[in-house]
Design an enzyme around this catalytic site. Structure first.
Site, mmCIF file in Angstrom:
data_model
loop_
_atom_site.group_PDB
_atom_site.id
_atom_site.type_symbol
_atom_site.label_atom_id
_atom_site.label_comp_id
_atom_site.label_asym_id
_atom_site.label_seq_id
_atom_site.Cartn_x
_atom_site.Cartn_y
_atom_site.Cartn_z
ATOM 1 N N THR A 23 2.450 -9.129 0.245
ATOM 2 C CA THR A 23 3.270 -8.020 -0.228
ATOM 3 C C THR A 23 3.550 -7.053 0.929
ATOM 4 O O THR A 23 2.908 -7.106 1.979
ATOM 5 C CB THR A 23 2.560 -7.264 -1.378
ATOM 6 O OG1 THR A 23 3.443 -6.279 -1.927
ATOM 7 C CG2 THR A 23 1.300 -6.565 -0.880
ATOM 8 N N TYR A 170 -9.970 7.561 5.835
ATOM 9 C CA TYR A 170 -8.820 6.733 6.203
ATOM 10 C C TYR A 170 -8.448 6.979 7.663
ATOM 11 O O TYR A 170 -8.213 6.032 8.418
ATOM 12 C CB TYR A 170 -7.629 7.055 5.296
ATOM 13 C CG TYR A 170 -6.383 6.268 5.649
ATOM 14 C CD1 TYR A 170 -6.316 4.898 5.418
ATOM 15 C CD2 TYR A 170 -5.271 6.898 6.198
ATOM 16 C CE1 TYR A 170 -5.183 4.173 5.730
ATOM 17 C CE2 TYR A 170 -4.122 6.183 6.517
ATOM 18 C CZ TYR A 170 -4.085 4.821 6.278
ATOM 19 O OH TYR A 170 -2.957 4.110 6.608
#
Length: 304
Positions: A23, A170
């Site tokens: 994806t 992150y």
């Protein structure tokens, strides 16, 4: 001249392994390489979705199960790839997670650091000897502009056990991606074949933001709908890093627009923190210890 997908050279006879390629950015990277004649391996956690993606792409595309949250799965995937491919031309470390709630991988690592950095670190180390003899081979690791946000490698709490910020975690994982690339390139220099390069997609329309906290999801979604570029454009920095003949080891590619949010891929620079040699080497040593993976290129070779 603006670099576009049309400038991707023919890839006939080349083998490209792309993580998270069912994806988004990984899919578009795989599609472009397959259309240029590459033999492409979609290294994905969900093989059913991988097979659907492979059918959509067509050409010489296969699927390899890979769960970056499990070192056992990483080792099994590397073994499977070694059995089916005696050489690899391109290893594209694309898969990633962003802003996940506090959770751990199967090996007890903080999810973002474990998936985005440690999983790819281990996979690269286990496959690198398949790239080293191949002229023009490359390891491309996808980072993010988010590596600048609260940028630091928290050696005193790498797994965020004392406190947790999903944004800072992150940022740490994406900073680690860059430091890994720069240190890997330093170690590869003596070999003269394989190079390590990094890229970032700017702001692109993908599923990566699905873990954005609910309190900020609406404004972030509205903003993204205005400034985000499609995944086909977001994949261009990765494609350039992987295929442009002028690319050099240790370079970093991102969009050329304002703030590197969107646009055509160009050579960019990362944060000052990312170039800290001492931290790069310390992160490498810690990553080897945590994953148990040793690379076939060492610091002594890099200094030779």
């Amino acid at each position: 001249m603006k670099w576009t997908e049309q400038q991707v050279p023919r890839q006939d006879g080349r083998v490209a392994v792309i993580t998270g390629a069912n994806t988004g950015l990984g899919f578009e990277t795989a599609r472009a390489l397959a259309e240029r004649g590459a033999s492409v391996v979609l290294a994905v956690r969900d093989t059913a979705k991988g097979k659907v993606a492979a059918a959509r792409i067509g050409g010489d595309v296969s699927v390899q199960e890979l769960d970056l949250t499990s070192l056992d799965s990483v080792r099994a995937a590397a073994a499977g790839l070694r059995a089916s491919h005696p050489r690899i031309d391109l290893l594209i470390n694309n898969a990633g997670v962003m802003y996940t709630p506090r959770q751990t991988t199967r090996d007890g690592f903080e999810m973002q650091f474990g998936t985005n950095h440690l999983g790819h670190f281990a996979l690269t180390g286990l496959l690198l000897d398949l790239l080293l003899p191949v002229p023009g081979s490359r390891v491309v690791t996808v980072s993010s502009a988010g590596h600048r946000i609260r940028a630091a490698i928290h050696f005193d709490d790498l797994q965020w056990q004392r406190s947790y910020s999903r944004v800072a975690a992150y940022g740490q994982s994406k900073l680690a991606n860059l430091m890994f690339t720069y240190e890997l390139q330093r170690r590869l220099t003596a070999h003269g074949t394989t190079v390590a390069v990094a890229a970032h997609p700017g702001v692109s329309s993908t599923e990566l933001g699905r873990n954005t906290p609910a309190v900020v999801r609406r404004p972030v979604t509205l903003l993204a709908s205005v400034i985000a570029q499609p995944a086909t454009a977001g994949a261009l920095p990765t494609l350039r890093a992987a295929t442009d003949p002028s690319v050099l080891g240790g370079q970093y590619y991102g969009p050329d627009g304002l703030g590197e949010v969107r646009g055509h891929p160009k050579l960019v620079t990362s944060s000052p923190e990312s170039y800290d040699l001492t931290v790069q080497q310390r992160l490498w040593a810690v990553s080897e210890e945590l994953t148990g993976v040793r690379f076939p290129v060492g610091r002594a070779a890099a200094a030779a």
